[in-house]
Each structure stands twice: as structure tokens, then as C-alpha cells.
Enzyme design. Structure first.
Site, PDB file in Angstrom:
ATOM      1  N   HIS A 109       0.803  -1.231   0.000  1.00  0.00           N
ATOM      2  CA  HIS A 109       0.000   0.000   0.000  1.00  0.00           C
ATOM      3  C   HIS A 109       0.838   1.284   0.000  1.00  0.00           C
ATOM      4  O   HIS A 109       0.543   2.234   0.721  1.00  0.00           O
ATOM      5  CB  HIS A 109      -0.941   0.006   1.193  1.00  0.00           C
ATOM      6  CG  HIS A 109      -2.121  -0.913   1.066  1.00  0.00           C
ATOM      7  ND1 HIS A 109      -2.569  -1.391  -0.148  1.00  0.00           N
ATOM      8  CD2 HIS A 109      -2.953  -1.433   2.012  1.00  0.00           C
ATOM      9  CE1 HIS A 109      -3.637  -2.163   0.060  1.00  0.00           C
ATOM     10  NE2 HIS A 109      -3.882  -2.219   1.353  1.00  0.00           N
ATOM     11  N   HIS A 183      -9.711   3.132   0.586  1.00  0.00           N
ATOM     12  CA  HIS A 183      -9.671   2.014   1.531  1.00  0.00           C
ATOM     13  C   HIS A 183     -10.653   2.196   2.700  1.00  0.00           C
ATOM     14  O   HIS A 183     -10.286   1.984   3.858  1.00  0.00           O
ATOM     15  CB  HIS A 183      -8.251   1.872   2.087  1.00  0.00           C
ATOM     16  CG  HIS A 183      -7.885   0.483   2.505  1.00  0.00           C
ATOM     17  ND1 HIS A 183      -8.383  -0.094   3.649  1.00  0.00           N
ATOM     18  CD2 HIS A 183      -7.072  -0.449   1.936  1.00  0.00           C
ATOM     19  CE1 HIS A 183      -7.877  -1.302   3.793  1.00  0.00           C
ATOM     20  NE2 HIS A 183      -7.077  -1.545   2.754  1.00  0.00           N
ATOM     21  N   GLU A 307     -11.891  -2.821  -2.594  1.00  0.00           N
ATOM     22  CA  GLU A 307     -10.891  -1.870  -3.054  1.00  0.00           C
ATOM     23  C   GLU A 307     -10.729  -1.940  -4.571  1.00  0.00           C
ATOM     24  O   GLU A 307     -10.072  -2.848  -5.083  1.00  0.00           O
ATOM     25  CB  GLU A 307      -9.551  -2.168  -2.374  1.00  0.00           C
ATOM     26  CG  GLU A 307      -9.626  -2.246  -0.852  1.00  0.00           C
ATOM     27  CD  GLU A 307      -8.434  -2.981  -0.265  1.00  0.00           C
ATOM     28  OE1 GLU A 307      -7.293  -2.722  -0.713  1.00  0.00           O
ATOM     29  OE2 GLU A 307      -8.644  -3.840   0.616  1.00  0.00           O
TER      30      GLU A 307
END
Length: 343
Positions: A109, A183, A307
């Protein structure tokens, strides 16, 4: 109605953070922090009326300090590259780039100081009663986190009716990987209660396969009839999910990706996106008794994430569609979260 804002404190490095509230004529409210481009709250009328009961459908925290300490990307904008990059490295045009290793030997991420750890600038405010909006911008410098290129990013949040639209746009002066996602952790029960009673439909019967570290191995398989199959409405139950689903979206248009519903609240959430897939995560990694909003404690399965994004680890899997943004190109990621009563 419209857009309001207030100071929300300062980061440990002394940068001021603002908290914006978008409220429209349908009675919806969205709260967005300039820290991490984070969606901290999303209130939806449960009974479909402006003056009725409201339900905050996203998990989060009450303070900036809690977001700064969070390791679960609650509500954040994630980038440059969402998902995992194997061995925290990739090659581009014959050059190797080493990234942050923030999940064992791998990169997750965007690394230790990804988009979720940055204070975004306010680029524009659209103060309309029906469709209030907020645009945030970020300059990610060359080799920040190990990524090449000076990258300019904009994130626009718009409330329209009972929908929230998020659009990410970006340009770069050098070729660079880019795979942004939002997210938020959703819970249509409210208060972070377990999501096992939610039903989910994902418009896909194909998934990437992966190893024990959740790194894709480059294969795409049919999942019909397995515990990962959500082509028809299926209770989330207790099965752990952290899986990338492939969408049939060759023209990169806005298409339905998933629908979640909760009979208890009577709410349904449809996720539409122009991305090539979605990662489903059922929050099984959230620790027990984790602090949340309004004194509520979170734990495993307190929410779910859908996501929208490109293929994970595509930078190391030439068989996957590329996530490289090149000079002169424009990155455009659009996702809508559409809420309604279950019909």
C-alpha cells in the site's frame, strides 16, 4: 448543506490538518480529512428520508492522532501502488527500483510513508447543495518511497443523492507505477459489529491466485463453486477473504463491481468502478479491542473493504495488465459508492 471545514490539529511534524464535511440535500454527510485523503465518516439516511435515522457506514476514529497511529489504512487514499509488491522491488526500463519493505520483505500500500501518511492540499471546493465536492492534491516527489518520477495527484470527493463518487487523477514526468485505491471499511450494521450477516455479490468468477504472503503468482483461475464465489448473493459468514477479483472491464468504463446488503439495517451498497478488479478484505487482521469511533471497540470482521484497483504486483507480473503511468498520459480512476434501500 454544502461544504464546511475546521482545523483538526497538527501532525507530529507540525503540519496543520483540516477536516471537511460535505452535506447535500438528500441528507447525506461525508467527512474527509486532508491527512491521507481520508474518508472519516459517511452518514446515510437509513429509511430513505432526509429527516430520518442516519447511519455512519464507514469505520474510523475520533481524532487525528488515532489516524496517525493507525496501521490498517482506515478510510485512507492508498498509493502510489495499492496491494503488495513482491520483494519490495521492480524493474522499469532496465533499471531496478527498491521500495520500502513494510510487510516482511514485501511492499504494501505505498510503503511506510505512502499517500495515507501525507497531508494533502486543498485544490478546490464545490459548495453546491445537491452535489457538494472537495478536491485535494498531492505532489509525490521523485524517489519518494523509492518510486521514480514527480507525480501530481488529485482526489475529488462528490456527494450526489445517496452516492459518494471518488475520482483520482494523476500525471508524472517519468514512467512510474501507479495503482491508487480508496480504503474505507464499510459496515451496514453500524458501530463495527461483525459483518457475518452481510450478503455480498461480486460481478466476477475469476480471481488471481497467491502464495502464503498473499503475493499473486501470475495465474487467474475460475472460482465458481468455491468459498470465494460471490457471483450470487452469499452471506459473508466467517470465511476469511483477502482476494483480488478480476472484472470484465476492457474499455475501463464505470461498471458494477459488487453489491453488499444488510437485512438488519435495510441498506444496500453498490460499488461501481472503471478499474480492472477489486480486492475484497474482510478485516480479519484487525486486533481485538481496537479503539474505534464513539468509544466502540473494533475487532476481526468489524467491516469489509472492496478496493477497486489494477492487478496487484503487476510491476513484477508481465502477464498482468500494466500499471505504469508514462509522461503525457493521464491516470483516471473513478469509483462510486451507491446506497439505497433493499428492494
Amino acid at each position: 448543506m454544502g461544504v464546511s471545514s475546521r482545523s483538526w490539529g497538527k501532525t507530529p511534524f507540525g503540519k496543520e490538518v483540516m477536516l471537511f464535511t460535505l452535506e447535500n440535500s438528500a441528507g447525506c454527510k461525508a467527512r474527509i480529512s486532508t491527512y491521507g485523503g481520508t474518508l472519516t465518516g459517511l452518514e446515510i439516511p437509513v429509511d430513505g428520508t432526509v429527516s430520518g435515522k442516519m447511519l455512519d457506514v464507514v469505520l474510523g476514529f475520533d481524532s487525528l492522532q488515532e489516524y496517525a497511529a493507525d496501521g490498517n489504512y482506515m478510510g485512507a487514499t492508498v498509493g502510489r501502488v495499492a496491494g503488495r509488491i513482491s520483494n519490495a522491488s521492480f524493474e522499469l526500463n532496465g533499471q531496478k527500483f527498491q521500495l520500502d519493505s513494510n510487510e516482511g520483505p514485501n511492499h504494501l500500500h505505498g510503503g511506510r510513508n505512502g499517500f495515507n501518511r501525507q497531508v494533502w492540499e486543498v485544490a478546490a471546493v464545490g459548495d453546491k447543495q445537491d452535489t457538494p465536492s472537495l478536491t485535494l492534491s498531492l505532489l509525490s516527489l521523485h524517489l519518494e518511497g523509492g518510486y521514480p518520477g514527480n507525480l501530481k495527484v488529485e482526489a475529488t470527493f462528490t456527494l450526489s443523492g445517496t452516492s459518494l463518487r471518488i475520482i483520482y487523477r494523476a500525471t508524472s514526468d517519468q514512467p512510474t507505477p501507479l495503482n491508487i485505491t480508496a480504503h474505507p471499511y464499510f459496515n451496514l450494521n453500524g458501530n463495527g459489529r461483525k459483518i457475518n450477516n452481510h450478503q455480498l455479490k461480486i460481478f466476477s468468477t475469476k480471481s488471481t491466485t497467491f502464495d502464503e504472503a498473499l503475493i499473486p503468482d501470475g495465474k487467474i483461475v475460475e472460482i465458481s463453486g468455491t468459498e470465494a464465489d460471490f457471483i450470487d448473493f452469499t452471506p459473508l459468514g466467517t470465511n476469511e477473504q483477502d482476494r483480488f477479483y478480476v472484472l470484465e472491464n476492457e474499455r475501463e468504463e464505470l461498471i458494477p463491481a459488487a453489491i453488499a446488503r444488510c437485512e438488519e439495517s435495510g441498506l444496500e451498497l453498490e460499488v461501481c468502478t472503471n478499474q480492472l478488479g477489486v480486492q475484497l478484505y474482510t478485516a480479519d487482521g484487525i486486533a481485538n479491542e481496537s479503539p474505534g469511533k464513539n468509544g466502540i471497540q473494533y475487532g476481526p470482521r468489524c467491516g469489509f473493504c472492496i478496493e477497486p484497483m489494477g492487478y496487484p504486483d503487476a510491476v513484477n507480473k508481465p502477464e498482468f495488465p500494466s500499471v505504469i503511468l508514462r509522461p503525457g498520459e493521464k491516470y483516471n480512476h473513478s469509483t462510486e459508492y451507491r446506497f439505497r434501500r433493499i428492494s
